[in-house]
Design an enzyme around this catalytic site. Sequence first.
Site, PDB file in Angstrom:
ATOM      1  N   GLY A  20       0.835  -1.143  -0.156  1.00 14.18           N
ATOM      2  CA  GLY A  20       0.048  -0.053   0.035  1.00 14.18           C
ATOM      3  C   GLY A  20       0.834   1.336   0.087  1.00 14.18           C
TER       4      GLY A  20
ATOM      5  N   GLY B 228       2.230   3.133   8.683  1.00 13.93           N
ATOM      6  CA  GLY B 228       2.059   1.998   9.606  1.00 13.93           C
ATOM      7  C   GLY B 228       3.308   1.616  10.196  1.00 13.93           C
TER       8      GLY B 228
ATOM      9  N   GLU C 283       9.554  -2.560   4.173  1.00 13.22           N
ATOM     10  CA  GLU C 283       8.880  -2.377   2.887  1.00 13.22           C
ATOM     11  C   GLU C 283       9.909  -1.948   1.836  1.00 13.22           C
ATOM     12  OE1 GLU C 283       4.572  -1.226   4.678  1.00 13.22           O
ATOM     13  OE2 GLU C 283       6.009   0.530   4.196  1.00 13.22           O
TER      14      GLU C 283
HETATM   15  O1  LIG Z   1       3.334   2.180   4.523  1.00 16.22           O
HETATM   16  C1  LIG Z   1       2.665   1.536   4.955  1.00 16.22           C
HETATM   17  C2  LIG Z   1       3.137   0.988   6.318  1.00 16.22           C
HETATM   18  O2  LIG Z   1       4.077   1.461   6.881  1.00 16.22           O
HETATM   19  C3  LIG Z   1       1.340   1.238   4.457  1.00 16.22           C
HETATM   20  O3  LIG Z   1       1.449   0.596   3.047  1.00 16.22           O
HETATM   21  C4  LIG Z   1       0.603   2.511   4.261  1.00 16.22           C
HETATM   22  O4  LIG Z   1       0.538   3.435   5.681  1.00 16.22           O
HETATM   23  C5  LIG Z   1      -0.928   2.321   3.664  1.00 16.22           C
HETATM   24  O5  LIG Z   1      -1.594   1.494   4.776  1.00 16.22           O
HETATM   25  P1  LIG Z   1      -3.194   1.389   4.362  1.00 16.22           P
HETATM   26  O6  LIG Z   1      -3.474   0.449   3.411  1.00 16.22           O
HETATM   27  O7  LIG Z   1      -3.643   0.827   5.902  1.00 16.22           O
HETATM   28  O8  LIG Z   1      -3.723   2.768   3.785  1.00 16.22           O
END
Ligand SMILES: O=C(CO)[C@H](O)[C@H](O)COP(=O)(O)O
Length: 278
Positions: free
Chosen positions: A95, A110, A116
Amino acid sequence: MSSNAASAIEEAKRAAAMAAVRDNYPKDAKYVGIGSGTTIVYVVEAIKNLAADLSRTSFIPTGYQSKQLIVSAGLTAIEFDALPEGTVLDISFDGADEVDDELNCIKGGGACLFQEKIVALQAKKFICVADSRKLQSRLLSSWKYIPIEVAPIAAYRVLRKLKELGSVNPAIRLTTVPKQGPLKTDQDFFIIDAPFPHPLLTKKDVAAGIDGSGKDGHWEVEALAHAIKQIAGVLEVGIFAGPTGLQAQARGAVGGQKPIAAYFGKSDGTVLVRKALQ
Ligand SMILES: O=C(CO)[C@H](O)[C@H](O)COP(=O)(O)O
């Protein structure tokens, strides 16, 4: 947000995930990166729904939540540091918090940005999946800060350096659960959330003659990512920019941090696909 609006967003994420997996999941994939967050849950669901034998596929998590997701879906998780040396992932899905017109991303909402990034960098192709609120012409338009993972011992030094780069009120991300204090990442590091006063310029803006060197507080995406990464104490920056995996391969390198394509689900169930220039 009303419960109707919330469920429309969930449906948008699911639609994007279904389309992203349908269009990109490689037949006979051996290694697949799985990102973190709420949208990736639908990607795993879509992978599970494929009429494919997944028993010979290993899924590489990008943190604790991602690993739990893989395992509870009955798939095989293999940690990044357990991969045979030189393994290149067939694909990785993740994401994003915001994506611009050139497919540069802000990630780390997140707190999983470090894993990532290394997973994206080790994959032939990185596919971004999001709902359409995340698509903005420039980064830092709707999403207000750059997440940065830092060594706890260096956190206050990094905060000072970020202010020198023009960040306004960068702050260590806190948690109240299970106890008060700085949030700890899967590496036991801190996250600093660093707002900057202006949306980040794209390469197209710079080509049009706009100065993105940080003077007057205006930064181009890659220039800011580079300046932050140079600060001692920074483990990784939540800006995913530069070449895509395919562009890197064309130059004889493995992986890139920018997605080759981004899928944005809309509340009407349709999906907008943006592809990076090859
Ligand atoms: O980078 C991230 C976590 O570190 C996530 O991919 C990003 O925060 C998007 O999260 P969501 O799909 O809950 O909107």
